[in-house]
Write an enzyme that holds these catalytic residues in place. Structure first.
Site, PDB file in Angstrom:
ATOM      1  N   ASN A   1      45.705 -54.007  -0.805  1.00  0.00           N
ATOM      2  CA  ASN A   1      45.598 -52.703  -0.151  1.00  0.00           C
ATOM      3  C   ASN A   1      44.650 -52.880   1.040  1.00  0.00           C
ATOM      4  OD1 ASN A   1      45.240 -50.071   0.597  1.00  0.00           O
ATOM      5  ND2 ASN A   1      44.714 -49.320  -1.442  1.00  0.00           N
TER       6      ASN A   1
ATOM      7  N   ARG B   1      50.382 -52.269  -0.377  1.00  0.00           N
ATOM      8  CA  ARG B   1      50.406 -50.807  -0.273  1.00  0.00           C
ATOM      9  C   ARG B   1      50.557 -50.405   1.190  1.00  0.00           C
ATOM     10  NH1 ARG B   1      46.017 -46.489   0.699  1.00  0.00           N
ATOM     11  NH2 ARG B   1      47.369 -44.679   0.511  1.00  0.00           N
TER      12      ARG B   1
ATOM     13  N   HIS C   1      50.069 -39.985  -1.046  1.00  0.00           N
ATOM     14  CA  HIS C   1      49.620 -40.208  -2.437  1.00  0.00           C
ATOM     15  C   HIS C   1      50.806 -40.367  -3.386  1.00  0.00           C
ATOM     16  CE1 HIS C   1      45.814 -37.634  -1.440  1.00  0.00           C
ATOM     17  NE2 HIS C   1      45.519 -38.922  -1.304  1.00  0.00           N
TER      18      HIS C   1
ATOM     19  N   ARG D   1      38.665 -32.556   5.498  1.00  0.00           N
ATOM     20  CA  ARG D   1      39.872 -32.100   6.204  1.00  0.00           C
ATOM     21  C   ARG D   1      40.128 -30.618   5.926  1.00  0.00           C
ATOM     22  NH1 ARG D   1      43.815 -36.762   4.082  1.00  0.00           N
ATOM     23  NH2 ARG D   1      41.961 -37.897   3.445  1.00  0.00           N
TER      24      ARG D   1
ATOM     25  N   GLU E   1      47.237 -46.600  -8.964  1.00  0.00           N
ATOM     26  CA  GLU E   1      48.246 -46.896  -7.941  1.00  0.00           C
ATOM     27  C   GLU E   1      48.548 -48.393  -7.893  1.00  0.00           C
ATOM     28  OE1 GLU E   1      45.549 -44.392  -5.758  1.00  0.00           O
ATOM     29  OE2 GLU E   1      47.180 -43.900  -4.397  1.00  0.00           O
TER      30      GLU E   1
END
Ligand code: AMP
Length: 398
Positions: free
Chosen positions: A7, A90, A178, A239, A384
Site C-alpha cells: 500500500n 492497493r 473505502h 473534510r 483491507e
C-alpha cells in the site's frame, strides 16, 4: 503460497506478507519518509519489532529494502524471495476497472491515464508497482481498487444531476472509496450470520479519519456516501463532506480564494477540526465535549446527524435493513459513538444491548443487538490488506 501486499503512499509504503495456507500475517511493516531520509519497521508475530533508519530515496529503494529484510537470515520470514507467489497492490482509484485484476501493460497505461482524478494516491501506487515489477520479475502483480466495489451501482446512484456531457467527457461520476473495507466487513458479517450476502440488506459504516457509508443490497453495493472524490458525504476529521456547492463559488468570490486555497479549506480545515476548532481526532473532540465545550458538542452532533441521515436514506433506498456494521478507527473503537447512532435508529429496528456495546474491548468483534432485534448490529474490525491478499491469491492461482 505467500502473498506480499503493498500500500504505497507519496512518502510511505506499508507492506504485509500473508501465508495463504493459514491466512496468517507472517510479517508486516512500514517504510516511511521516502525521499526525505528513511525509516523502516518490521513486525513478526511473537518476535521483537525491528526499526532502523535507512536512506530511502525512492519507492524502488523501499521495495528493495523490504525484500532484503524478508529474506534476512536473522530478521527474515522467507527462505527465498521466490516464495512470494504474487504481489497485491492497493489502488484507491481504479477508474472504470470493475474488479481486481492482474496488471499488464494495458491496465497500467489506463491507471496512469487517470492520475488526474487521483492525484494523491495514483502516482505513488504506480511507483510501488514499477518497483515490484523490476525487483520481482515474472511474479503476478495484482491491482485491487477501492472503487471497484461500487462498479455495480445503478446509474441513478452514480450519475450527478449535471449536464450529461460532463459524465461522458470528463467522467464526473460517483466513484466511491473505502470499497475494500466495505467489501471485507460485509463478507465477514455474512459469514458470522451464516447467510449468503444475496439474502441480506446491509449498511456498512467505515468511520475513521475519512468516513463513508455503503448500502449493500443482496451483495451488490447500491449506494455510497463518498463521490467523485473522498470529499463527499459525511463530515470527517478535516473534510467538510457534503455542503451546498454554491458555498464554494460564493466563498471563492468573497475571499478571492484560488482553487487550491478553497481545496485546502474543504479538505484540511473543515470537518471535526473546522467546527470544534480543537482537533480532527474524534477522541479529543469528545473529551472537550465532556468538559462542556459547545463547539465540540456541535461538531459531534453534526457528525451523528449526518450518519443517521445517510443510514435512514439507505434503508429507504433498499426498502429495509437486516445488518448494520461499524468499522474503522471510530467505528471499531468508539462504543459511545456507536451507542449515540444506534439510539437514534430505533425506528428502523436497531436495538442494541448498550452494556455489551460499551464493555466490548476496543477493536474487537461485537454483536451488540438485543436478541430478536430486527436489525443485527455489529462492530467488526476491518482488514483491507487481507481482502487484497485474498483477491491476489485467487487471481494468481487462476
Ligand atoms: P482510521 O482513519 O480508521 O485510522 O481512524 C482514525 C480515527 O479513529 C482517529 O482520528 C480517531 O478519531 C479515531 N479513533 C481511533 N481510536 C479511537 C478510540 N479508541 N476511540 C475513539 N476514536 C478513536
Amino acid at each position: 503460497m505467500k502473498i506480499l501486499v503493498i500500500n504505497a503512499g507519496s512518502s510511505s509504503l506499508k507492506y504485509q506478507v500473508f501465508d495463504m495456507d493459514t491466512g496468517a500475517v507472517i510479517a508486516k511493516g512500514l517504510c516511511d519518509r521516502i525521499g526525505v531520509d528513511g525509516v523502516v519497521t518490521l513486525k513478526r508475530p511473537g518476535k521483537d519489532p525491528y526499526k532502523a533508519n535507512v536512506p530511502l530515496g525512492t519507492h524502488d529503494d523501499a521495495i528493495a529494502l523490504v525484500l532484503k529484510l524478508l529474506v534476512d537470515p536473522e530478521l527474515g520470514v522467507l527462505a527465498d524471495i521466490s516464495e512470494i507467489g504474487a504481489v497485491g497492490h492497493r489502488f484507491a482509484h481504479g477508474g472504470e476497472l470493475k474488479e481486481s485484476t492482474i496488471l499488464g501493460e494495458k491496465e497500467k497505461a489506463y491507471l496512469a491515464s487517470i492520475v488526474g482524478i487521483n492525484p494523491l494516491h495514483g502516482p505513488p501506487a504506480l511507483k510501488g508497482l514499477d518497483a515490484c515489477e523490476k525487483l520481482l520479475p515474472g511474479i503476478p502483480q495484482v491491482g485491487v481498487f477501492d472503487t471497484s466495489f461500487y462498479s455495480r451501482m445503478p446509474a441513478s446512484s452514480y450519475v450527478y444531476a449535471l449536464p450529461y456531457e460532463y459524465y461522458e467527457t470528463y467522467k464526473i461520476r460517483r466513484y466511491g472509496f473505502h470499497g475494500t473495507s466495505h467489501r471485507y466487513v460485509s463478507m465477514k458479517a455474512a459469514e458470522y450470520l451464516q447467510k449468503d450476502l444475496s439474502e441480506l440488506k446491509m449498511i456498512t459504516c467505515h468511520l475513521g479519519n475519512g468516513s463513508s457509508i455503503s448500502a449493500i443490497d443482496g451483495g451488490v453495493c447500491v449506494d455510497t456516501s463518498m463521490g467523485f472524490t473522498p470529499q463527499e458525504g459525511l463530515p470527517m476529521g478535516t473534510r467538510s463532506g457534503t455542503i451546498d456547492p454554491t458555498i464554494v463559488t460564493y466563498l471563492m468570490k468573497q475571499l478571492s480564494l484560488t482553487p487550491d486555497e478553497m481545496d485546502d479549506i474543504l479538505n484540511r480545515k473543515s470537518g471535526l477540526l473546522g467546527v470544534s476548532g480543537i482537533s480532527p481526532d474524534c477522541r479529543e473532540v469528545m473529551i472537550a465535549e465532556k468538559e462542556g465545550n459547545e463547539r465540540a458538542h456541535l461538531a459531534m452532533e453534526i457528525l451523528y446527524h449526518n450518519i443517521v441521515k445517510i443510514i435512514g436514506a439507505y434503508a429507504a433506498e433498499m426498502d429495509g435493513l437486516d445488518v448494520l456494521v461499524f468499522t474503522a478507527g471510530i467505528g471499531e473503537n468508539d462504543a459511545v459513538v456507536r451507542s449515540e447512532i444506534c439510539r437514534r435508529l430505533g425506528f428502523l429496528g436497531v436495538e442494541i444491548d448498550d452494556e455489551k456495546n460499551l464493555s466490548t474491548p476496543r477493536g474487537q468483534f461485537c454483536d451488540m443487538s438485543v436478541p430478536g432485534a430486527a436489525v443485527t448490529t455489529l462492530s467488526l474490525p476491518t482488514d483491507e490488506e487481507y481482502m487484497i491478499a485474498l483477491d491476489t491469491y485467487r487471481l494468481a492461482q487462476a
